[in-house]
Design an enzyme around this catalytic site. Structure first.
Site, PDB file in Angstrom:
ATOM      1  CG  ASP A  13      -2.668  -7.997  -3.528  1.00  0.00           C
ATOM      2  OD1 ASP A  13      -1.802  -8.859  -3.296  1.00  0.00           O
ATOM      3  OD2 ASP A  13      -3.314  -7.421  -2.628  1.00  0.00           O
ATOM      4  CG  HIS A  61      -1.961  -1.189   1.055  1.00  0.00           C
ATOM      5  ND1 HIS A  61      -2.450  -1.889   2.124  1.00  0.00           N
ATOM      6  CD2 HIS A  61      -2.492  -1.787  -0.051  1.00  0.00           C
ATOM      7  CE1 HIS A  61      -3.268  -2.859   1.696  1.00  0.00           C
ATOM      8  NE2 HIS A  61      -3.297  -2.818   0.389  1.00  0.00           N
ATOM      9  CG  HIS A 104      -6.647 -10.713  -7.404  1.00  0.00           C
ATOM     10  ND1 HIS A 104      -6.078 -10.286  -8.565  1.00  0.00           N
ATOM     11  CD2 HIS A 104      -6.901 -12.043  -7.556  1.00  0.00           C
ATOM     12  CE1 HIS A 104      -5.978 -11.308  -9.404  1.00  0.00           C
ATOM     13  NE2 HIS A 104      -6.471 -12.392  -8.824  1.00  0.00           N
ATOM     14  CG  ASP A 125     -10.420 -14.501 -13.339  1.00  0.00           C
ATOM     15  OD1 ASP A 125      -9.911 -15.314 -12.561  1.00  0.00           O
ATOM     16  OD2 ASP A 125      -9.763 -13.836 -14.164  1.00  0.00           O
ATOM     17  N   GLY A 126     -10.606 -11.398 -11.797  1.00  0.00           N
ATOM     18  CA  GLY A 126      -9.981 -10.099 -12.007  1.00  0.00           C
ATOM     19  C   GLY A 126      -9.004 -10.068 -13.178  1.00  0.00           C
ATOM     20  CD  GLU A 134     -12.580 -10.755  -3.571  1.00  0.00           C
ATOM     21  OE1 GLU A 134     -11.516 -10.126  -3.494  1.00  0.00           O
ATOM     22  OE2 GLU A 134     -12.634 -12.004  -3.424  1.00  0.00           O
ATOM     23  CB  SER A 193      -5.787  -2.591  -2.676  1.00  0.00           C
ATOM     24  OG  SER A 193      -6.604  -3.715  -2.887  1.00  0.00           O
TER      25      SER A 193
HETATM   26  C1  LIG Z   1      -4.449 -10.783  -1.182  1.00  0.00           C
HETATM   27  S1  LIG Z   1      -6.181 -10.580  -1.229  1.00  0.00           S
HETATM   28  C2  LIG Z   1      -6.400  -8.954  -1.795  1.00  0.00           C
HETATM   29  C3  LIG Z   1      -6.017  -7.875  -0.863  1.00  0.00           C
HETATM   30  C4  LIG Z   1      -6.259  -6.484  -1.384  1.00  0.00           C
HETATM   31  N1  LIG Z   1      -5.749  -6.321  -2.733  1.00  0.00           N
HETATM   32  C5  LIG Z   1      -5.598  -5.435  -0.510  1.00  0.00           C
HETATM   33  O1  LIG Z   1      -4.444  -5.050  -0.786  1.00  0.00           O
HETATM   34  O2  LIG Z   1      -6.231  -4.985   0.441  1.00  0.00           O
HETATM   35  C6  LIG Z   1      -6.655 -11.475  -2.657  1.00  0.00           C
HETATM   36  C7  LIG Z   1      -8.141 -11.431  -2.952  1.00  0.00           C
HETATM   37  O3  LIG Z   1      -8.343 -11.960  -4.252  1.00  0.00           O
HETATM   38  C8  LIG Z   1      -9.556 -12.693  -4.272  1.00  0.00           C
HETATM   39  N2  LIG Z   1      -9.488 -13.566  -5.447  1.00  0.00           N
HETATM   40  C9  LIG Z   1      -8.935 -14.803  -5.566  1.00  0.00           C
HETATM   41  N3  LIG Z   1      -8.978 -15.225  -6.848  1.00  0.00           N
HETATM   42  C10 LIG Z   1      -9.544 -14.220  -7.563  1.00  0.00           C
HETATM   43  C11 LIG Z   1      -9.822 -14.016  -8.950  1.00  0.00           C
HETATM   44  N4  LIG Z   1      -9.521 -14.954  -9.846  1.00  0.00           N
HETATM   45  N5  LIG Z   1     -10.371 -12.860  -9.330  1.00  0.00           N
HETATM   46  C12 LIG Z   1     -10.683 -11.881  -8.422  1.00  0.00           C
HETATM   47  N6  LIG Z   1     -10.451 -12.015  -7.087  1.00  0.00           N
HETATM   48  C13 LIG Z   1      -9.880 -13.165  -6.673  1.00  0.00           C
HETATM   49  C14 LIG Z   1      -9.581 -13.365  -2.938  1.00  0.00           C
HETATM   50  O4  LIG Z   1     -10.903 -13.722  -2.592  1.00  0.00           O
HETATM   51  C15 LIG Z   1      -9.001 -12.279  -2.025  1.00  0.00           C
HETATM   52  O5  LIG Z   1     -10.022 -11.483  -1.492  1.00  0.00           O
END
Ligand SMILES: C[S@@+](CC[C@H](N)C(=O)[O-])C[C@H]1O[C@@H](n2cnc3c(N)ncnc32)[C@H](O)[C@@H]1O
Length: 280
Positions: free
Chosen positions: A167, A19, A42, A146-147, A122, A104
């Site tokens: 992320d 961050h 993500h 899917d991100g 997400e 984030s």
């Molecule tokens: C490390 S965390 C994210 C933290 C956030 N970016 C932050 O910095 O506060 C990863 C997130 O990605 C989500 N996730 C996992 N696979 C994903 C995908 N294919 N597409 C979108 N989100 C996904 C998970 O549910 C989780 O909430």
């Protein structure tokens, strides 16, 4: 089936590095007036309760952002100011410790200007619902999908400039390869974009294929920042890495100065390195 929940890890040393990079990049990009499309592939659930059961179970914030907050008078790099002000805003009553930590999408929405756009992806159902509830007030567009695929569909953006945070939780081993492939495709669609990619540094080197694929690929100008725990656990995550594609000019020096403030056992107990994974 996704099981990772960021609430167990919010505010840990990796979040502080990630961050700090995110807020510094965004603020440096905003020196120019033109609008920025921000994508968070993500996103997680945006706001985390550091007093909650999940955070207390791991206590990861204690050695991360709580330590940063407790030592804030000792931070010498002026670029910490933005983060500290935002933490203050999220914790109006906080004296000694922080109760809430922004994820984030909350960092992005906190600093986005009226012309900038923030899109957050997400996939986890309950995280997605929490994100949508929060985003209503925050002016953030949420896509529960899917991100990596979603990002590619939205590129190039309508705004003249692009900032993307990738992320993942790397729950699935193939995520490392998927991130490398997506970054190459995204860069081909928008070469001037700034891309931040977070990865864990694992004791068993699981992240290496991601770095090798990018080092051998077409994407240019990839800055690599790594922080490592001075006293790592015997296995699992021993450090945290950030790649920054097309960093704003001077970002490397300013970010290195921030990370210098985290070194040593009286701070966050980290060592830090920075180099160009791929030069210009
Ligand atoms: C490390 S965390 C994210 C933290 C956030 N970016 C932050 O910095 O506060 C990863 C997130 O990605 C989500 N996730 C996992 N696979 C994903 C995908 N294919 N597409 C979108 N989100 C996904 C998970 O549910 C989780 O909430």
């Amino acid at each position: 089936m996704l099981s990772y929940l960021h609430a167990f890890h919010a505010g840990n040393f990796a979040d502080v590095q990630k961050h700090a990079a995110l807020t510094l990049v965004l603020s440096m990009m905003q020196v120019k007036k033109s609008a920025i499309a921000c994508f968070d592939t993500h996103a997680g659930s945006a706001l985390y309760d550091l007093t909650g059961e999940r955070a207390r179970k791991t206590s990861e914030a204690e050695t991360g952002v709580q330590q940063l907050w407790a030592k804030k008078e000792l931070l010498r790099a002026p670029d910490w100011q933005l983060m500290l002000e935002a933490l203050s805003e999220h914790n109006p009553a906080a004296a000694g410790v922080l109760n809430r930590y922004p994820g984030s999408p909350a960092w992005l929405s906190c600093f986005a200007r009226p012309g900038d756009a923030v899109t957050a992806f997400e996939l986890h159902p309950s995280e997605g619902r929490a994100l949508e509830t929060w985003a209503d007030q925050a002016g953030v567009r949420v896509c529960c999908e899917d991100g990596l695929k979603g990002l590619l569909r939205h590129l190039p953006p309508t705004q003249p400039r692009l900032l993307t945070l990738i992320d993942p939780s790397y729950e699935i081993k193939s995520d490392y390869r998927a991130v490398a492939e997506t970054l190459v495709k995204a860069w081909k669609k928008c070469r001037h974009g700034v891309y931040l990619v977070w990865y864990p540094i694992m004791e068993n080197g699981l992240e290496k294929p991601l770095l090798e694929a990018l080092a051998e690929g077409p994407v240019r100008k990839i800055l690599r920042s790594e922080v490592r725990l001075e006293n790592p656990p015997g296995r699992g995550m021993v450090g945290s890495g950030m790649l920054v594609v097309n960093p704003p000019w001077g970002f490397d020096q300013r970010f290195a100065a921030m990370l210098d403030d985290l070194k040593g056992s009286d701070r966050l107990g980290l060592t830090a390195t920075m180099d160009w994974l791929v030069p210009e």
